[in-house]
Design an enzyme around this catalytic site. Structure first.
Site, short mmCIF file in Angstrom:
data_model
loop_
_atom_site.label_atom_id
_atom_site.label_comp_id
_atom_site.label_asym_id
_atom_site.label_seq_id
_atom_site.Cartn_x
_atom_site.Cartn_y
_atom_site.Cartn_z
N GLY A 166 0.81 -1.23 0.00
CA GLY A 166 0.00 0.00 0.00
C GLY A 166 0.83 1.27 0.00
O GLY A 166 0.42 2.29 0.53
N LYS A 203 13.88 -2.02 -10.24
CA LYS A 203 13.94 -0.98 -11.25
C LYS A 203 12.69 -0.11 -11.10
O LYS A 203 11.59 -0.62 -10.91
CB LYS A 203 13.96 -1.64 -12.63
CG LYS A 203 14.30 -0.73 -13.74
CD LYS A 203 15.78 -0.77 -14.10
CE LYS A 203 16.06 0.30 -15.15
NZ LYS A 203 17.25 1.08 -14.85
N HIS A 210 -1.44 0.28 -13.70
CA HIS A 210 -1.73 -0.86 -12.82
C HIS A 210 -2.90 -1.63 -13.39
O HIS A 210 -4.01 -1.11 -13.43
CB HIS A 210 -2.10 -0.37 -11.42
CG HIS A 210 -0.90 -0.08 -10.57
ND1 HIS A 210 -0.67 -0.70 -9.35
CD2 HIS A 210 0.15 0.73 -10.77
CE1 HIS A 210 0.47 -0.26 -8.85
NE2 HIS A 210 0.98 0.61 -9.69
N ARG A 294 -7.42 -12.14 -1.38
CA ARG A 294 -8.73 -11.82 -0.80
C ARG A 294 -9.63 -11.24 -1.88
O ARG A 294 -9.20 -11.06 -3.01
CB ARG A 294 -8.55 -10.78 0.30
CG ARG A 294 -7.78 -9.58 -0.24
CD ARG A 294 -7.74 -8.41 0.69
NE ARG A 294 -6.77 -7.43 0.28
CZ ARG A 294 -6.94 -6.51 -0.64
NH1 ARG A 294 -8.09 -6.43 -1.28
NH2 ARG A 294 -5.99 -5.66 -0.96
#
Lengths: 448, 80
Positions: A166, A203, A210, A294
């Site tokens: 996170g 890197k 994402h 999850r």
């Protein structure tokens, strides 16, 4: 084996309501556990029974493993659904459930622990031929070792805590001096936050996207994917808007990504639903980032395009049933978008707890997964997300138009929300063109 | 002159940067304007509470992990 008779939900807010909904549809009784701050929350009312497990602060209630186990035993719940956050990725909790003969609705503790370690999961994924971000494969023991590895990889680099997540426990280093400066500090932070000082170098990827893949696996070795979710609209490493399919992928790249994700999941023998997160660079190379073991916050976009109830699948898999559908039977239709409504300033992201004095929500052709109702108190103790707005259209443009119209008709009074930001994102040129990276909100002045 | 330091937001008050660390300031300590005297956790974010002027922290009015309302007094600062 049939379904469970009674399931305890070790969570709160919108996800507790979401899980209760599917359980009740399936004729399963539910037990809500709640903190003193949540006594009046909608999810407490909606469960078959509810038990107060402690004071407002999460560590005294929603993170109190023994209290939750005790409540499950007293209410005779056969299984616990952990939702997301809180105890959902805590292997100790899974072990405690097992010891008490309570089914944990999720993977085994060992798999959870494995994927909780960034270093370990990198090693496992490489074994399966899943690309990982170029970096060091062992924990860096000294600054000398780190400098040698850094020379080989080339700057800029990310110095990361193996146990981190996170956005916590990572530091961008642009050169030798910055690495020397950051090394001890990052280890210290890793020890203090995660009780694990292992750090490694990766890197750094500028302008990343994402994109994650939803997977499901049963205890018989069957693994399927449920396509991808594009999650690049973020603020402070937290997702704001998600969509599926990703506008960035073409047919070939999508196929390659999905197959790679399934291969990685098979390698570790994972069970239940989970998400493989990948990072894409500007040249369409993708690398494994981490696995979330999850249900995800953004799972509704996948449910909308596939028509599959992921909570029902979780229950079935945990009950020892086979996957309800084969890969060929899982089809994707249209386009889905989710917006997260946060109780926070749309520009500064400053949290805004308070009481919702008025809440007007349109209901036509949309899905609303909300934690609150009119009159609800949004307390300062938990996540600022108060609800999710999900739309499904025949194509991306239709979905965006429906979302725009829906957002226009939402009214929240009594506290500040990011609603204006969501509206601006839907009108942003890069977003509508489907050409955006995780830098969208920071660079584009979508804020004003 | 005695002045109270108030919290601009509701949340949970911490006098330490981390559970295993020392407190930011002790009662009776000298502080400078903008020195951090505590943290307030609100919706999973941490906000620094700072001294508004040079002086001495006479005493704290909220204990470690105490619950705060918006505008609640946290500490008394004796200005120089």
């Amino acid at each position: 084996m049939t379904y469970f008779k009674k399931v305890l939900i070790a969570n709160r807010g919108e996800i507790a309501r979401r899980i209760i909904r599917t359980c009740h549809e399936l004729g399963i009784h539910t037990v809500a556990v709640y903190s003193e701050a949540d006594a009046q929350a909608p999810f407490v009312n909606e469960a078959t029974e509810a038990v107060c497990i402690g004071p407002a602060q999460a560590k005294k209630s929603y993170l109190n493993i023994e209290k939750i186990i005790q409540t499950a035993k007293e209410t005779k719940a056969e299984a616990i659904h952990p939702g997301y956050g809180f105890l959902s990725e805590n292997p100790e909790f899974v072990i405690r459930c097992q010891e008490e003969n309570i089914v944990f609705i999720g993977p085994e503790a060992a798999k959870m622990k494995l994927m909780g370690s960034k270093l370990e999961s990198r090693i496992q994924m490489q074994k399966a031929g899943v690309p990982v971000v170029p970096g060091s494969d062992t924990s860096l023991g000294s600054i000398e070792e780190a400098l040698t590895v850094a020379e080989e990889l080339g700057y800029p680099l990310m110095l990361k805590a193996s146990a981190g997540g996170g956005g916590i426990g990572m530091k961008l280093v642009e050169n030798r001096e910055e690495l020397i400066k950051a090394f001890d500090e990052t280890i210290k932070k890793a020890v203090s936050f995660f009780n694990d000082g292992a750090v490694f170098l990766e890197k750094w990827i500028s302008k990343p996207r994402h994109i994650e893949v939803q997977i499901a696996a049963d205890v018989y070795g069957n693994v399927v994917h449920l396509f991808e979710r594009e999650c690049s609209v973020q603020r402070r490493n937290q997702k704001v808007v998600e969509e599926s399919p990703s506008p960035f992928l073409d047919e070939n790249l999508r196929k390659e990504l999905l197959e790679t994700a399934v291969r990685g999941v098979k390698e570790i023998g994972y069970t239940n639903v989970g998400t493989m997160e990948f990072i894409f660079d500007e040249n369409q190379n993708f690398y494994f980032l981490e696995m979330n073991t999850r249900l995800q916050v953004e799972h509704p976009v996948t449910e909308e395009i596939t028509g599959i109830d992921l909570v029902e699948w979780q229950l079935k898999i945990a009950a020892g049933e086979k996957l309800p559908a084969s890969q060929e039977e899982i089809q994707m239709t249209g386009h889905a978008i989710e917006c997260r409504l946060y109780a926070e300033d749309p520009n500064t992201y400053f949290p805004s707890p308070g009481t919702i004095s008025r809440l007007a929500l349109p209901e036509q052709n949309i899905r609303l997964d909300f934690a609150v109702a009119e009159g609800s108190v949004v307390s300062p103790f938990y996540d600022p997300m108060i609800g999710k707005i999900i739309v499904h259209g025949v194509n991306r443009q239709t979905a965006i138009e429906t979302m725009e119209r829906t957002l226009e008709h939402i009214e929240v009074e009594g506290l500040t929300t990011n609603l204006p930001l969501l509206e601006r994102i839907m009108k942003n040129d890069l977003f509508t063109a489907g050409d955006y990276t995780t830098q969208l909100l920071a660079e584009q002045k979508v804020q004003s | 002159m005695a002045k109270s330091i108030v919290s601009p937001i509701p949340g949970v008050f911490y006098r330490r940067p981390a559970p295993d660390k020392d407190v930011f300031v002790k009662e009776g300590d000298q502080v400078k304007a903008d020195d951090v005297i505590g943290l307030v956790e609100v919706m999973k974010n941490f906000y620094e509470i700072k001294a508004e002027a040079d002086g001495v922290i006479e005493r704290f009015l909220v204990e470690e992990e105490g619950l705060l309302d918006s505008g609640q007094e946290i500490a008394i600062l004796i200005e120089k």
